[in-house]
Scaffold this active site. Sequence first.
Site, mmCIF file in Angstrom:
data_model
loop_
_atom_site.group_PDB
_atom_site.id
_atom_site.type_symbol
_atom_site.label_atom_id
_atom_site.label_comp_id
_atom_site.label_asym_id
_atom_site.label_seq_id
_atom_site.Cartn_x
_atom_site.Cartn_y
_atom_site.Cartn_z
ATOM 1 N N TYR A 464 1.135 -0.334 -10.304
ATOM 2 C CA TYR A 464 0.297 0.863 -10.146
ATOM 3 C C TYR A 464 1.129 2.112 -9.869
ATOM 4 C CZ TYR A 464 -3.018 -2.993 -9.347
ATOM 5 O OH TYR A 464 -3.738 -4.163 -9.432
ATOM 6 N N HIS A 465 2.210 2.270 -10.634
ATOM 7 C CA HIS A 465 3.091 3.426 -10.472
ATOM 8 C C HIS A 465 3.261 4.175 -11.797
ATOM 9 C CE1 HIS A 465 5.098 0.873 -7.058
ATOM 10 N NE2 HIS A 465 3.940 1.400 -6.690
#
EC number: 1.1.99.1
Length: 549
Positions: A464-465
């Site tokens: 989730y980056h």
Amino acid sequence: MQADFVIIGSGSAGSALAYRLSEDGKNSVLVIEAGGSDFGPFIQMPAALAWPMSMKRYNWGYLSEPEPNLNNRRITAPRGKVIGGSSSINGMVYVRGHAEDFNRWEELGAGGWAYADVLPYFKRMEHSHGGEEGWRGTDGPLHVQRGGFTNPLFRAFVEAGKQAGFETTEDYNGSKQEGFGLMEQTIFSGRRWSAANAYLKPALKRKNVEIIYGFAQRIVIEDGRATGVEIERGGKIEVVKANREVIVSASSFNSPKLLMLSGIGPGEHLKEMGIEVKADRPGVGANLQDHMEFYFQQVSTKPVSLYSWLPWFWQGVAGAQWLLSKGGLGASNQFEACAFLRSAPGLKQPDIQYHFLPVAISYDGKAAAKSHGFQVHVGYNLSKSRGSVTLRSPDPKADPVLRFNYMSHAEDWEKFRHCVRLTRELFGQAAFDDYRGAEIQPGESVQSDEEIDAFLREHLESAYHPCGTCKMGAKDDPMAVVDPQTRVIGVEALRVADSSIFPHVTYGNLNGPSIMTGEKAADHILGKQPLARSNQEPWVNPRAAVSDR
């Protein structure tokens, strides 16, 4: 409705912008947020971190297109839809990034964003509790702490790293940015310390700051200049006028989407969508980057993990204790030990990240096995794989098309195989002798390259980056979307400031560098002299040329 500055998005960067642009009281600031309030324990209680990400109320809930190198799975791609943005639904892990990350930004055309330039902004934003003196900020809005480190499994993990010959670090956000140590958290007084708590809520107490809960549909551009934002609110279309500038801080997915809906992006794609081209910028939506990770899980032979707290009754007990005192297990995200390691000799910076967790759980928060256990989230942080964000249709409410192209480089597979084998080496150290049971995942039968690759294809997930989709670079770079002052190239009075402008993904979690981006962009917007460059040099491993540890 009008304001001097109109900010689209109240996430990590947007909240920092609202705070800094309104600080001297001279400018009016209006923030547009598609989500709502962050009130309640699901967001504020650190141990409840799995809940807001699973709730449509707080999460845009995006999915990738089928990923060809991952068995055509559609990978979850959450983004915060609430004040504070993704800082209100993330894991509360605080990582600045490595010095080499920002030096690379400058090499890629982002002049003035080298480590020496951004370090003063990290210091300005931080209120560090226990960080390295001289390297950390102590009076900024963003509280950063370490966990209690009371679970023996945390200590076993760090000790195992030492036994395997790796470095330890007292502060990976300080001078020594490599090794095993304590994880830093954006938690304060037992509560999630999101960008909303740190920046937005204090800013909203000022008379010159206002927030509107509405959906930004497009940026109004007249004669090559951004003059406002068209929003949908309560079923009605309104236009918010910007007297000075519009700043887009809507995430690595929604910032390029909004630019394209407004006629800024790859000309041919916009024409296909029936959108009038205002600025042909092929870099809008390109250069999508992310981190991937998998869970490596082991049974614990001693009942010291958090497994006993997973039943609903005991979760309720922990929640009640937190509600009453803001203490107990509910006051930690349980990410309290970590490591940043180099995968091979000759590397200037770590490229592998470990989060250690004293429980074995699945992505949905359920127990991975009916027993005590422990796990690491481990991933290769410097992948060369690149993807894209494009429009699905000209309808502003349609989700963007996300194609990450995960694992599209042979090096990705080599590095992730190394992660599997390195983790087995770490869990095989004497520090884990009192706790080590059977390997839950990948499983002891997964040994060959082919077996590991099959496991990875089915179990790799996004960390989730996402970043990079409105790349910052030199004005003569045809793929750059914004210049080093965060101005959109080809359109006046329009800027982008969030993780989408990162030229290259940084190591570790992205909330910290996203907030820093908002801090630094605010000075550019106000025409201020940038903070004085730092002359501090981070530690360099003397064995880096010949060893991975």
